[in-house]
Write a protein that holds these residues in place. Structure first.
Motif, PDB file in Angstrom:
ATOM      1  N   THR A 519       0.908  -1.008   0.048  1.00 57.12           N
ATOM      2  CA  THR A 519      -0.142   0.091  -0.407  1.00 57.12           C
ATOM      3  C   THR A 519       0.683   0.881  -0.017  1.00 57.12           C
ATOM      4  O   THR A 519       1.888   1.593   0.823  1.00 57.12           O
ATOM      5  CB  THR A 519      -1.102  -0.036   0.697  1.00 57.12           C
ATOM      6  OG1 THR A 519      -1.831  -1.249   0.923  1.00 57.12           O
ATOM      7  CG2 THR A 519      -2.078   1.112   1.589  1.00 57.12           C
ATOM      8  N   VAL A 650      -5.218  -5.768   2.471  1.00 60.36           N
ATOM      9  CA  VAL A 650      -4.705  -6.409   2.668  1.00 60.36           C
ATOM     10  C   VAL A 650      -5.400  -7.402   2.033  1.00 60.36           C
ATOM     11  O   VAL A 650      -4.343  -7.919   1.040  1.00 60.36           O
ATOM     12  CB  VAL A 650      -3.857  -7.050   3.931  1.00 60.36           C
ATOM     13  CG1 VAL A 650      -3.365  -8.733   3.867  1.00 60.36           C
ATOM     14  CG2 VAL A 650      -2.973  -5.628   4.546  1.00 60.36           C
ATOM     15  N   THR A 654      -3.420  -9.454  -2.125  1.00 58.73           N
ATOM     16  CA  THR A 654      -3.668 -10.458  -2.119  1.00 58.73           C
ATOM     17  C   THR A 654      -4.504 -10.939  -3.652  1.00 58.73           C
ATOM     18  O   THR A 654      -4.238 -11.116  -4.092  1.00 58.73           O
ATOM     19  CB  THR A 654      -3.816 -11.502  -1.142  1.00 58.73           C
ATOM     20  OG1 THR A 654      -3.214 -10.756  -0.007  1.00 58.73           O
ATOM     21  CG2 THR A 654      -3.362 -12.751  -1.426  1.00 58.73           C
TER      22      THR A 654
END
Length: 721
Positions: A519, A650, A654
């Motif tokens: 990020t 997150v 992914t």
């Protein structure tokens, strides 16, 4: 009804059925119609403009009045897109400064001051209690007055409407195309098929309806019209019963069956009886949907109809009173005993299941003899496997080249996505190669001779639409996994929603990631400004509809990925609200205009899916510095309330990595199989004089009338049966 069907033709084909009316002097009205279309990014083709000009002025005006609302809805211009900050994207304040201003204004309001002071005494303030927060502070008319008119640019979108045939012919052709589709349709298109099937039940029917859900919808219309039912399995009858109860014809969700009239019960029981009488082995399908058949039996009362004893056997199996070992159980017993070759031999009687089980069979082989048996079984039955299954397995094998250590991405039929570790053993390389060669040969055999094949370069990286369920309805929407170029200096996302019964707060956000999916930052209601762009402000309720925007200057964006998302913060889900959709616009650097300008909209898609976080697409910067869109159409489960971009960054990263690093079969693959080196990548200049096969994002003007044309509207036609 005819007007509703006409709108379906326009939406699905971008063709305008031939208007019915007297000849006349309609040239002026036709040019006015064309000008009105251009305001929302559409245009009449030269041929259609000429045809309309030969009709009476009244006919042209009536045609325009019916067509303009259809195309405006396609692009999202049928609603008013207000923004919280009236000058957006100019003068967007710093987030903390904005919150402080809302607090100061609340303290100046004597009606709410006491409550705000009580909150301050605890050290926290609920933003939703501040009168100036989350609610429009100006009207839509005020917003329009604050912005300049959009100046047209060369890069603005122009979607051309082409002339169609007589309305009945267009309706019939669209019905045959949807009903006979080789791939499953999305929910919206399935609903459109239901409407068309009702109008076309007595007319020509497709030679084959390969998708079972489509068959259920068609059978419902045929039952209402008194026509014969199209049934060859007991599950066809179960799907029809679900359709009659407005339930899930995919059988993924349980259906609450309604009370059925005696004629309908007779028709369903007669259908079951005929299927089982012709092939008793099809009772083996009943245990797969045991509970659904038991509940259906409670509605059909088969004991009242002794003339159909085979139908009664279906419900006896469902209740466990009669044994009908399922096909899957027999296969599982063989696999459990380690008899891989035996399982492959049994699966040859169900070619589709054999192909869907290839990975498991190959990984379970312990000897070369077993590997050869599995590959030989697949090669033997390949001609009997549906084209979309062949393509799905071909894509799967391509992505199983080696043990990459990547995580597996799972996406169900409704777009719900999740990730897990990949613990599968690598596939044997030689056998994988043999299967790929066999699949390529079989797919090539089924493809038509394209003659002279012309291809728009922008369509080459569009993923093959192996299932319509993975693509939302809308304008300019591409199948999941597609890549498309992004040309423009300013990128602007938008979301619109209108709540139905409860106060509903959707939050548009954009996550920025680097090359390693870490990020870098985000734009959202908690972070209104970044160097890359601006957020239009948080709207927390939508009784009359609400919009949020994010504006990005692509040249200033850090990192490699921009992931827009829509978070359900509170209230009604994406499938509960009255309406919700997402889209993006592209503008040149000097184009100002309103926050929403339909001519600059490149894509608009419906938000209708499970979960509480929507991921329509992502933007990727390539090694050449150019940006491309990667189409996702995914939904994450999220939290029951208060979803924010910070909380799911997150899991989003992914998931994005798993999608980006997986290679899809694209139009390029099929084009090369069809024509090899004879594929002509069209440069957008002069079209050929003779008939061609053309594949592109839009149909160009001037193609020979005998040309075969495949565009986004009928891209599924590329998939062989």
């Amino acid at each position: 009804m005819s007007h509703s069907l006409e709108s379906l033709v326009v939406r699905h084909t971008l063709r305008l059925p031939a208007p019915i009316g007297p000849a006349g002097q309609g040239a002026v009205a036709a040019r006015q119609f064309d000008a009105a279309l251009m305001e929302v990014g559409f245009k009449l083709s030269a041929e259609l403009l000429a045809r309309l000009s030969e009709l009476s002025e009244e006919t042209v005006v009536d045609t325009a009045a019916r067509t303009l609302p259809v195309v405006r809805e396609l692009v999202g211009d049928h609603v008013q897109h207000n923004a919280y900050f009236i000058d957006f994207p100019a003068n967007v304040p710093d987030t903390v400064d904005f919150w402080r201003d809302c607090l100061v204004r609340a303290l100046a309001d004597e009606s709410v001051r006491p409550g705000i002071l009580d909150q301050l005494s605890t050290g926290t303030v609920n933003l939703l209690t501040l009168p100036a927060y989350g609610r429009y502070q100006h009207s839509y008319a005020d917003l329009l007055a604050a912005h300049e008119e959009l100046i047209a640019a060369v890069g603005d979108r122009v979607t051309v409407l082409h002339p169609g045939g007589e309305l009945d012919d267009e309706i019939g052709a669209l019905y045959l195309a949807l009903a006979g589709s080789a791939t499953p349709l999305g929910d919206e298109r399935l609903a459109d098929l239901a409407m068309l099937a009702g109008a076309c039940a007595d007319g020509p029917q497709p030679e084959e309806i390969p998708v079972r859900e489509n068959r259920a919808v068609v059978n419902r219309a045929r039952l209402a019209a008194g026509a014969g039912l199209l049934l060859d399995t007991v599950t066809d009858v179960l799907r029809l019963a679900c359709a009659l109860s407005d339930g899930d014809v995919t059988l993924q969700e349980p259906t609450r069956f309604r009370g059925l009239s005696r004629p309908v019960r007779r028709a369903l029981l007669a259908g079951l009886d005929s299927v089982v009488a012709a092939a008793p082995g099809k009772l083996a399908d009943v245990p797969v949907h045991r509970e659904a058949f038991k509940r259906l039996g409670e509605r059909l009362h088969p004991h009242e109809f002794p003339q159909w004893p085979h139908a009664a056997e279906v419900f006896a199996v469902a209740r466990g009173e009669r044994k009908a070992p399922s096909f899957d159980r027999r296969v599982e017993e063989l696999l459990g005993a380690g008899e891989i070759a035996g399982a492959a031999e049994v699966l040859k009687s169900a070619p589709g299941r054999l192909f869907r089980s290839l990975d498991r069979l190959l990984c379970g082989c312990g000897t070369q003899e077993e590997l050869d048996a599995v590959v030989a079984a697949a090669e033997a039955v390949a001609p009997e496997v549906a084209g979309r299954v062949l393509l799905s397995v071909r894509e799967h094998l391509h992505n199983r080249a080696e043990d990459t250590g990547l995580r597996r991405v799972f996406v169900n039929r409704r777009g719900r996505a999740w990730v897990s570790d990949d613990r599968r053993a690598p596939l044997p390389g030689h056998e994988r190669g043999r299967l790929i060669d066999a699949l390529d040969a079989e797919i090539r055999r089924r493809l038509p001779d394209p003659g002279h094949l012309f291809v728009d370069p922008d369509v080459l990286d569009v993923a093959l639409p192996l299932s319509g369920r993975g693509t939302a309805a809308g304008l300019g929407v591409l199948p999941r996994g597609s890549l498309s170029p992004v040309e423009g200096e300013l990128l602007r996302f938008f979301v619109y929603w209108k709540q139905r019964r409860r106060t509903t707060d959707y939050d548009l956000s954009a996550l920025m990631l680097d090359e390693d999916y870490a990020t870098l930052g985000w734009l959202s209601w908690t972070n209104l400004t970044e160097v890359e762009g601006e957020h239009s402000g948080d709207i927390t309720e939508a009784p009359e509809g609400a919009s949020e925007f994010i504006n990005l200057r692509l040249g200033a964006v850090r990192g490699a990925f921009v992931v827009p998302q829509v978070n359900l913060y509170s209230g009604e889900g994406f499938e509960e609200v009255e309406e919700s959709f997402f889209g993006f616009m592209l503008r040149e650097g000097e184009q100002k205009g309103r926050p929403f300008e339909p001519r600059t909209v490149r894509m608009k898609s419906e938000l209708r899916g499970p979960g509480r976080v929507a991921l329509p697409l992502a933007f990727l910067r390539g090694a050449d510095g150019r940006w491309r869109a990667k189409w996702l159409h995914l939904y994450l489960l999220g939290n029951p309330t208060s979803n924010r971009v910070e909380g799911n960054r997150v899991s989003v990263a992914t998931l994005l990595r798993g999608i980006v690093e997986r290679e899809q079969l694209t139009v390029r693959y099929l084009a090369e199989l069809m024509a090899g080196d004879a594929v002509t990548v069209w440069d957008g200049e002069k079209v050929p004089d003779g008939p061609v096969t053309y594949i592109g994002l839009q149909r160009p003007e001037g193609l020979h009338p005998d040309s075969r044309v495949v565009t986004l509207e009928n891209l599924r036609d590329l998939i062989p049966q």
